[in-house]
Design a protein around this motif. Sequence first.
Motif, PDB file in Angstrom:
ATOM      1  N   GLY A  12       0.807  -1.223   0.000  1.00  0.00           N
ATOM      2  CA  GLY A  12       0.000   0.000   0.000  1.00  0.00           C
ATOM      3  C   GLY A  12       0.834   1.264   0.000  1.00  0.00           C
ATOM      4  N   THR A  13       2.150   1.126  -0.222  1.00  0.00           N
ATOM      5  CA  THR A  13       3.029   2.300  -0.181  1.00  0.00           C
ATOM      6  C   THR A  13       3.545   2.670  -1.558  1.00  0.00           C
ATOM      7  OG1 THR A  13       3.767   1.708   2.056  1.00  0.00           O
ATOM      8  CG2 THR A  13       5.140   3.252   0.841  1.00  0.00           C
ATOM      9  N   SER A  14       3.446   3.952  -1.881  1.00  0.00           N
ATOM     10  CA  SER A  14       4.013   4.497  -3.112  1.00  0.00           C
ATOM     11  C   SER A  14       5.238   5.307  -2.716  1.00  0.00           C
ATOM     12  CB  SER A  14       3.013   5.416  -3.815  1.00  0.00           C
ATOM     13  OG  SER A  14       1.879   4.687  -4.238  1.00  0.00           O
ATOM     14  N   THR A  15       6.324   5.156  -3.465  1.00  0.00           N
ATOM     15  CA  THR A  15       7.545   5.899  -3.159  1.00  0.00           C
ATOM     16  C   THR A  15       7.925   6.758  -4.356  1.00  0.00           C
ATOM     17  OG1 THR A  15       8.299   4.109  -1.716  1.00  0.00           O
ATOM     18  CG2 THR A  15       9.945   5.719  -2.407  1.00  0.00           C
ATOM     19  N   ALA A  16       8.011   8.070  -4.118  1.00  0.00           N
ATOM     20  CA  ALA A  16       8.395   9.030  -5.158  1.00  0.00           C
ATOM     21  C   ALA A  16       9.844   9.420  -4.915  1.00  0.00           C
ATOM     22  CB  ALA A  16       7.500  10.258  -5.098  1.00  0.00           C
ATOM     23  N   THR A  17      10.693   9.215  -5.918  1.00  0.00           N
ATOM     24  CA  THR A  17      12.101   9.570  -5.787  1.00  0.00           C
ATOM     25  C   THR A  17      12.519  10.467  -6.937  1.00  0.00           C
ATOM     26  OG1 THR A  17      12.791   7.584  -6.995  1.00  0.00           O
ATOM     27  CG2 THR A  17      12.725   7.418  -4.589  1.00  0.00           C
ATOM     28  N   GLY A  18      13.553  11.253  -6.703  1.00  0.00           N
ATOM     29  CA  GLY A  18      14.055  12.116  -7.756  1.00  0.00           C
ATOM     30  C   GLY A  18      15.176  13.000  -7.257  1.00  0.00           C
ATOM     31  N   ALA A  19      15.740  13.748  -8.187  1.00  0.00           N
ATOM     32  CA  ALA A  19      16.813  14.695  -7.870  1.00  0.00           C
ATOM     33  C   ALA A  19      16.795  15.802  -8.912  1.00  0.00           C
ATOM     34  CB  ALA A  19      18.163  13.988  -7.875  1.00  0.00           C
ATOM     35  N   PHE A  20      17.160  16.991  -8.488  1.00  0.00           N
ATOM     36  CA  PHE A  20      17.255  18.115  -9.413  1.00  0.00           C
ATOM     37  C   PHE A  20      18.250  19.120  -8.856  1.00  0.00           C
ATOM     38  CE2 PHE A  20      14.037  19.075  -6.380  1.00  0.00           C
ATOM     39  CZ  PHE A  20      14.101  20.434  -6.151  1.00  0.00           C
ATOM     40  N   ALA A  21      18.705  20.011  -9.702  1.00  0.00           N
ATOM     41  CA  ALA A  21      19.703  20.999  -9.290  1.00  0.00           C
ATOM     42  C   ALA A  21      19.077  22.377  -9.186  1.00  0.00           C
ATOM     43  CB  ALA A  21      20.853  21.022 -10.296  1.00  0.00           C
ATOM     44  N   ILE A  22      19.573  23.152  -8.209  1.00  0.00           N
ATOM     45  CA  ILE A  22      19.171  24.548  -8.089  1.00  0.00           C
ATOM     46  C   ILE A  22      20.438  25.377  -7.928  1.00  0.00           C
ATOM     47  CG2 ILE A  22      16.929  24.011  -7.053  1.00  0.00           C
ATOM     48  CD1 ILE A  22      18.138  24.884  -4.360  1.00  0.00           C
ATOM     49  N   LYS A  23      20.316  26.665  -8.156  1.00  0.00           N
ATOM     50  CA  LYS A  23      21.421  27.610  -7.950  1.00  0.00           C
ATOM     51  C   LYS A  23      21.147  28.352  -6.643  1.00  0.00           C
ATOM     52  CE  LYS A  23      23.331  27.069 -12.115  1.00  0.00           C
ATOM     53  NZ  LYS A  23      24.668  26.574 -12.343  1.00  0.00           N
ATOM     54  N   ARG A  24      21.996  28.142  -5.660  1.00  0.00           N
ATOM     55  CA  ARG A  24      21.762  28.711  -4.337  1.00  0.00           C
ATOM     56  C   ARG A  24      21.711  30.230  -4.346  1.00  0.00           C
ATOM     57  NH1 ARG A  24      26.424  30.600  -1.665  1.00  0.00           N
ATOM     58  NH2 ARG A  24      28.364  30.107  -2.754  1.00  0.00           N
ATOM     59  N   LEU A  25      22.539  30.870  -5.192  1.00  0.00           N
ATOM     60  CA  LEU A  25      22.581  32.332  -5.202  1.00  0.00           C
ATOM     61  C   LEU A  25      21.291  32.950  -5.746  1.00  0.00           C
ATOM     62  CD1 LEU A  25      26.314  32.915  -6.202  1.00  0.00           C
ATOM     63  CD2 LEU A  25      25.256  33.035  -3.923  1.00  0.00           C
ATOM     64  N   GLU A  26      20.536  32.190  -6.540  1.00  0.00           N
ATOM     65  CA  GLU A  26      19.236  32.696  -7.005  1.00  0.00           C
ATOM     66  C   GLU A  26      18.263  32.838  -5.837  1.00  0.00           C
ATOM     67  OE1 GLU A  26      19.074  31.042 -11.602  1.00  0.00           O
ATOM     68  OE2 GLU A  26      17.846  30.057 -10.075  1.00  0.00           O
ATOM     69  N   PHE A  27      18.536  32.123  -4.742  1.00  0.00           N
ATOM     70  CA  PHE A  27      17.685  32.179  -3.557  1.00  0.00           C
ATOM     71  C   PHE A  27      18.367  32.930  -2.409  1.00  0.00           C
ATOM     72  CE2 PHE A  27      16.334  28.457  -5.962  1.00  0.00           C
ATOM     73  CZ  PHE A  27      14.956  28.632  -6.003  1.00  0.00           C
ATOM     74  N   LYS A  28      19.471  33.606  -2.721  1.00  0.00           N
ATOM     75  CA  LYS A  28      20.213  34.384  -1.720  1.00  0.00           C
ATOM     76  C   LYS A  28      20.724  33.527  -0.572  1.00  0.00           C
ATOM     77  CE  LYS A  28      17.130  38.134  -2.868  1.00  0.00           C
ATOM     78  NZ  LYS A  28      15.910  38.772  -2.438  1.00  0.00           N
ATOM     79  N   ILE A  29      21.065  32.290  -0.882  1.00  0.00           N
ATOM     80  CA  ILE A  29      21.603  31.380   0.121  1.00  0.00           C
ATOM     81  C   ILE A  29      23.131  31.441   0.062  1.00  0.00           C
ATOM     82  CG2 ILE A  29      21.724  28.998   0.931  1.00  0.00           C
ATOM     83  CD1 ILE A  29      18.917  30.134   1.093  1.00  0.00           C
ATOM     84  N   GLY A  30      23.741  31.860   1.152  1.00  0.00           N
ATOM     85  CA  GLY A  30      25.193  32.013   1.178  1.00  0.00           C
ATOM     86  C   GLY A  30      25.574  33.401   0.717  1.00  0.00           C
ATOM     87  N   ALA A  31      25.217  34.422   1.507  1.00  0.00           N
ATOM     88  CA  ALA A  31      25.520  35.806   1.165  1.00  0.00           C
ATOM     89  C   ALA A  31      26.901  36.184   1.709  1.00  0.00           C
ATOM     90  CB  ALA A  31      24.433  36.718   1.741  1.00  0.00           C
TER      91      ALA A  31
END
Length: 194
Positions: A148-167
Motif C-alpha cells: 500500500g506504499t508508493s515511493t516518489a524519488t528524484g533529484a534536481f539541481a538549483i542555484k543557491r545564489l538565485e535564492f540568496k543562500i550564502g551571502a
Amino acid sequence: MRRRFTLPLMLLAVAGVVAAAPAHAQAPTAKLLPAQSEIGFVSKQMGVPVQGQFKKFDAQVSFDPKQPANGKIAFAIDTGSATIGDRDTDAEMKKGDWFDTAKFPQATFQSTAIKALGGGKFEVAGKLAIKGSSRDVLVPVTLTQAGGTSTATGAFAIKRLEFKIGAGDWGDTSMVADEVQVKFKLALTGVGAL
C-alpha cells in the motif's frame, strides 16, 4: 549524510520536487510517511561534496497516476531543520547569510503541472520559494509501488545564489559551489495504482 558546510537550500528544492505525486480535482489524497521519507542536498565546498538533509518537512499530495494532470502537490520544509551533522555549521545555516530562519522559517514548493512520461516516470513543474525568492523548477519523479506504499524519488539541481543562500563572503563560488543537488524520497499511502 552530513559533513561540513553545505547548502541546505537544495534540499528545499528537493522537497518541492518530491511532491511528485500530486492531484487536483478528485484525485485521491495521499498521506506522507515521514519516517520512511527523506529530503537531502549535496553541495560542493572547495570541490569536496558535502551532504546534508532536512529533518522536518510536510507535504499535501493529491495524485492519481492515471490522471496526473489533475494532481496537486504542496510541500513545506522547515529550513531550521537543515543539518550536515556539525553543530556549529548547523547553527550557522540558520543565520541571515544562509537561510535566515527567523525571517524565513519555511521553504515551499507548489506544483503547477504534472505530466506522465511513461513507466512510472513523471515531470512535475512548480514554484520553489526559499528565503523570499521564488523560481520555476522542473522536477523529474519516479514512482514505484509496493503493497500500500508508493515511493516518489528524484533529484534536481538549483542555484543557491538565485535564492540568496550564502551571502557575504559565502557568495564566492570558488569556496562553495553555486549549484546544489536536491534529492528526495517520499513514501506515501493513498496514491492510486500505476
